[in-house]
Design a protein around this motif. Structure first.
Motif, PDB file in Angstrom:
ATOM      1  N   THR A 270       6.831 -15.520  -0.874  1.00 17.18           N
ATOM      2  CA  THR A 270       5.724 -15.322   0.067  1.00 17.18           C
ATOM      3  C   THR A 270       4.456 -14.744  -0.553  1.00 17.18           C
ATOM      4  O   THR A 270       3.513 -14.442   0.176  1.00 17.18           O
ATOM      5  CB  THR A 270       6.154 -14.400   1.219  1.00 17.18           C
ATOM      6  N   GLY A 271       4.386 -14.568  -1.872  1.00 15.31           N
ATOM      7  CA  GLY A 271       3.193 -13.986  -2.463  1.00 15.31           C
ATOM      8  C   GLY A 271       2.961 -14.462  -3.877  1.00 15.31           C
ATOM      9  O   GLY A 271       3.771 -15.192  -4.461  1.00 15.31           O
ATOM     10  N   THR A 272       1.856 -14.021  -4.458  1.00  9.93           N
ATOM     11  CA  THR A 272       1.471 -14.487  -5.791  1.00  9.93           C
ATOM     12  C   THR A 272       1.372 -13.356  -6.816  1.00  9.93           C
ATOM     13  O   THR A 272       0.932 -13.592  -7.940  1.00  9.93           O
ATOM     14  CB  THR A 272       0.113 -15.212  -5.736  1.00  9.93           C
ATOM     15  N   THR A 273       1.784 -12.145  -6.466  1.00  6.34           N
ATOM     16  CA  THR A 273       1.765 -11.053  -7.448  1.00  6.34           C
ATOM     17  C   THR A 273       3.085 -10.936  -8.194  1.00  6.34           C
ATOM     18  O   THR A 273       3.120 -10.559  -9.365  1.00  6.34           O
ATOM     19  CB  THR A 273       1.488  -9.696  -6.770  1.00  6.34           C
ATOM     20  N   GLY A 274       4.195 -11.231  -7.521  1.00  5.40           N
ATOM     21  CA  GLY A 274       5.525 -11.007  -8.081  1.00  5.40           C
ATOM     22  C   GLY A 274       6.122  -9.686  -7.645  1.00  5.40           C
ATOM     23  O   GLY A 274       7.253  -9.363  -8.024  1.00  5.40           O
ATOM     24  N   CYS A 275       5.405  -8.932  -6.830  1.00  4.42           N
ATOM     25  CA  CYS A 275       5.874  -7.620  -6.379  1.00  4.42           C
ATOM     26  C   CYS A 275       7.102  -7.766  -5.481  1.00  4.42           C
ATOM     27  O   CYS A 275       7.087  -8.529  -4.514  1.00  4.42           O
ATOM     28  CB  CYS A 275       4.752  -6.913  -5.623  1.00  4.42           C
ATOM     29  N   ASN A 276       8.164  -7.051  -5.817  1.00  7.22           N
ATOM     30  CA  ASN A 276       9.388  -7.103  -5.007  1.00  7.22           C
ATOM     31  C   ASN A 276      10.123  -5.766  -5.152  1.00  7.22           C
ATOM     32  O   ASN A 276      10.896  -5.576  -6.087  1.00  7.22           O
ATOM     33  CB  ASN A 276      10.298  -8.253  -5.444  1.00  7.22           C
ATOM     34  N   PRO A 277       9.908  -4.830  -4.229  1.00  7.04           N
ATOM     35  CA  PRO A 277      10.454  -3.483  -4.390  1.00  7.04           C
ATOM     36  C   PRO A 277      11.905  -3.304  -3.962  1.00  7.04           C
ATOM     37  O   PRO A 277      12.440  -2.196  -4.084  1.00  7.04           O
ATOM     38  CB  PRO A 277       9.531  -2.648  -3.494  1.00  7.04           C
ATOM     39  N   ASN A 278      12.579  -4.367  -3.456  1.00 10.73           N
ATOM     40  CA  ASN A 278      13.909  -4.115  -2.903  1.00 10.73           C
ATOM     41  C   ASN A 278      14.933  -3.766  -3.991  1.00 10.73           C
ATOM     42  O   ASN A 278      14.702  -3.970  -5.181  1.00 10.73           O
ATOM     43  CB  ASN A 278      14.382  -5.280  -2.017  1.00 10.73           C
ATOM     44  N   ARG A 279      16.069  -3.273  -3.582  1.00  9.22           N
ATOM     45  CA  ARG A 279      17.023  -2.645  -4.503  1.00  9.22           C
ATOM     46  C   ARG A 279      17.663  -3.626  -5.481  1.00  9.22           C
ATOM     47  O   ARG A 279      18.074  -3.237  -6.579  1.00  9.22           O
ATOM     48  CB  ARG A 279      18.121  -1.927  -3.703  1.00  9.22           C
ATOM     49  N   TYR A 280      17.763  -4.899  -5.133  1.00  7.32           N
ATOM     50  CA  TYR A 280      18.381  -5.872  -6.023  1.00  7.32           C
ATOM     51  C   TYR A 280      17.430  -6.378  -7.103  1.00  7.32           C
ATOM     52  O   TYR A 280      17.858  -6.883  -8.135  1.00  7.32           O
ATOM     53  CB  TYR A 280      18.904  -7.081  -5.239  1.00  7.32           C
ATOM     54  N   HIS A 281      16.149  -6.290  -6.847  1.00  7.52           N
ATOM     55  CA  HIS A 281      15.204  -6.989  -7.709  1.00  7.52           C
ATOM     56  C   HIS A 281      14.251  -6.062  -8.464  1.00  7.52           C
ATOM     57  O   HIS A 281      14.176  -6.121  -9.681  1.00  7.52           O
ATOM     58  CB  HIS A 281      14.423  -8.011  -6.874  1.00  7.52           C
ATOM     59  N   LYS A 282      13.510  -5.256  -7.753  1.00  3.11           N
ATOM     60  CA  LYS A 282      12.449  -4.436  -8.324  1.00  3.11           C
ATOM     61  C   LYS A 282      11.365  -5.347  -8.913  1.00  3.11           C
ATOM     62  O   LYS A 282      11.576  -6.525  -9.157  1.00  3.11           O
ATOM     63  CB  LYS A 282      12.978  -3.455  -9.377  1.00  3.11           C
TER      64      LYS A 282
END
Length: 614
Positions: A270-282
């Motif tokens: 859903t985005g173009t930064t790559g930001c993913n703070p959830n516990r599986y990914h970071k």
């Protein structure tokens, strides 16, 4: 206090909206109305003003939490989001009178011609790419590519099993580093060694399967890959290990590649930064500047290739999701023609905009991977009538006879630092014998809006059950995007697909006069990561839409695009260049790509880099 904040949140957009609406009344008056009332068969379009900017704040932390809460209330849906829709011109489709029939799938049929000489030519070119010693070898840094691995295997210097052990050690180290790279989010020691040992045996017996035999490869997490979890960047999907491969994963196994794991990605693309703070990914880190984003949504594949974990990764591209991270991470990204490489086994988030493509260390590697993966798939309905993938003229010494199209008004809609180096790249291609022809890309603002409506509407439709059932398990920025998507109507979607018809017709006319279209890859370099992004994520609609500026034309219409790194900013961040061609003509991109690589006089070594052949 909370009530006061909610009141302020409602008043600020409302006040801004009032001012904005006053400013655009003239635009929505008679002149604009005349511009937007179009007759069928009329190719002319509106003016060539530069792409417009948008009004939207960058939200993170408490502000993002508050916005997501309000956006998903009745007040947000009735008052707040409609204002944002207007402020960012997403209501444009509602003012258009387009008579063309809608095109819901950008599938362009091509006559299938059996040409055995061409097939042989492609095989010869791939052999040439892997056998010949590069004349441009420098004393400086260079990424390790497919040829380097094959040289080691063929000479006996290393075996695939030895390389696999190095990769496992690197994967362990990359997750323990400060900050963690987080490029590969799922991997299995036994799986890696099993594939590597099988490849080692084939090299010993001189019975290799393809030029990818023994080559380390990773796949974006939205592909099904046995035995990993098909999480697609979430915490709630893929609760059980996969038991069936996606078509691309299956073909890589058949080619003898070593699948080292699945790569990180922005949640649900859903985005173009790559930001993913959830516990599986970071959030993965940009190997060139670890405090900067990788780009998304194929964030992990680009980071893995740039950091040396593997020379090849496979991503999906619905709004630049292969090409944006490739550009930000200083590697090559190829988005094939819609349907060229099968996405069967991916989560079908957007069925009309997504294409599959490789992210590699070089154009030669992208060509090798493309030649193996690009073919019809009986399990995927689109692209069944595609012509045979070729690499014609890829090794030609010059670009004589090629006509390169540039819309300079559109081309220049980027940062000065990006523009300067991209203009020099165009001059370089001219010196190699190509002619540059100025073209007009009509209605690019309409293209921008039509693409956003199509991809968000299709994602919202597919994810509606998830949105209802797993709302609180989704990242905040995902909830914000889906809340915005809920504002688009059936009429918006149909009109957007009418615009797709027009734009595809414009492109057919343009490609009758030129062989390709040149643009910068992304208008800017990779943005910095804020500390709060790592815990709550961020929502920056301004950056998201701006980063997709040169990408959306390819996704809306299905034409292929190639991104090649051509230099660096003063801060040392990569800058990329894009070439787009007509449907099924990836061969033109792969002919021009190596010449763009020649333009980059020196490759800088990323701050995070692992040499697994050392």
């Amino acid at each position: 206090m909370a009530t006061l904040l909610l009141l302020l949140l409602s008043l600020v957009p409302a006040a801004a909206a009032a001012a904005y609406l006053c400013c655009i009344r003239r635009y929505t008056g008679s002149a604009a109305a005349a511009l937007h009332r179009r007759e069928p068969g009329r190719p002319e379009a509106g003016g060539r003003s530069p792409p417009r900017d948008f009004w939207t704040p960058r939200l993170c932390g408490f502000g993002l939490r508050l916005f997501v809460h309000v956006a998903n209330t009745a007040f947000g849906q009735i008052c707040l989001l409609p204002v944002l829709i207007r402020l960012n011109n997403f209501s444009l489709m509602r003012s258009l009178d387009i008579r063309e029939d809608p095109t819901f799938i950008p599938e362009v049929t091509a006559e299938v011609v059996e040409d055995k000489s061409e097939a042989k030519s492609t095989s010869d070119i791939v052999k040439q790419l892997t056998d010949e010693r590069s004349d441009s070898a420098s004393n400086g840094f260079s990424f390790k590519g497919i040829k380097d691995f094959l040289d080691c295997y063929r000479s006996g210097k290393l075996t695939p099993s030895q390389v696999a052990k190095n990769i496992i050690a690197v994967l362990e180290d990359s997750d323990k580093s400060t900050p963690p790279l987080r490029a590969i989010v799922q991997w299995d020691r036994e799986q890696i060694m099993q594939m590597a040992e099988a490849s080692t045996a084939r090299y010993r017996n001189k019975s290799t399967l393809s030029y990818l035999d023994g080559i380390p490869v990773s796949l974006k997490e939205d592909f099904k890959v046995v035995p990993y979890h098909h999480r697609v960047g979430t915490v709630y999907l893929g609760t059980e290990p996969e038991t069936e491969d996606a078509t691309v994963a299956k073909k890589l196994r058949e080619a003898g590649a070593i699948i080292i794991g699945v790569s990180n990605m922005q949640e649900l693309g859903t985005g173009t930064t790559g930001c993913n703070p959830n516990r599986y990914h970071k959030t993965p880190r940009n190997p060139y500047k670890p405090n900067h984003f990788t780009g998304g949504s194929s964030s992990g594949p680009a980071a893995a290739v740039a950091a040396g974990l593997c020379p090849v990764a496979i991503g999906t591209d619905g709004g630049g999701s292969v090409r944006i991270p490739a550009s930000f991470c200083g590697v090559v990204g190829l988005k094939g023609t819609f349907g060229r490489i099968s996405p069967h086994g991916c989560l079908p988030l957007s069925y009309s905009t997504v294409s599959v493509g490789p992210i590699c260390t070089s154009v030669a590697d992208a060509a090798i991977v493309y030649s193996i993966l690009a073919e019809p798939d009986p399990l995927y309905p689109y692209g069944l009538k595609q012509p045979k993938a070729t690499l014609s003229d890829m090794c030609a010494p010059d670009l004589k006879g090629l006509k390169l199209g540039v819309d300079w008004t559109f081309f220049k809609a980027c940062d000065a630092e990006v523009l300067s180096i991209c203009e020099k790249a165009v001059e370089h291609l001219q010196r190699l014998g190509a002619s540059v022809i100025e073209v007009t890309l009509p209605e690019m603002e309409e293209v921008r809006i039509a693409h956003v409506i199509c991809i968000l509407s299709e994602m919202r439709d597919f994810l509606q059950p998830d949105f209802n059932k797993h709302f609180h398990e989704m990242n905040l920025d995902t909830r914000a995007s889906l809340a915005l998507a809920s504002q688009f109507t059936a009429l918006d979607y149909i009109t957007a697909n009418r615009q797709r018809t027009r734009t595809m017709r414009f492109l057919r006319e343009i490609f009758s006069t030129v062989d390709c279209i040149l643009t910068p890859a992304v208008p800017c370099t990779a943005p910095r990561i804020c500390e709060s992004d790592l815990s709550t994520g961020s929502s920056d609609l301004y950056f998201t839409v701006r980063s997709m500026r040169f990408m959306q034309l390819g996704n809306l219409t299905g034409i292929p695009g190639l991104v090649v790194p051509i230099g660096y900013s003063a801060a040392g961040l990569p800058i990329g260049f894009q070439v787009m061609a007509k449907w099924w003509d990836e061969a033109v991109l792969l002919r021009i790509g190596p010449k763009l690589e020649e333009f980059r006089y020196q490759t800088k070594k990323p701050s995070i880099y692992y040499d697994i052949l050392a």
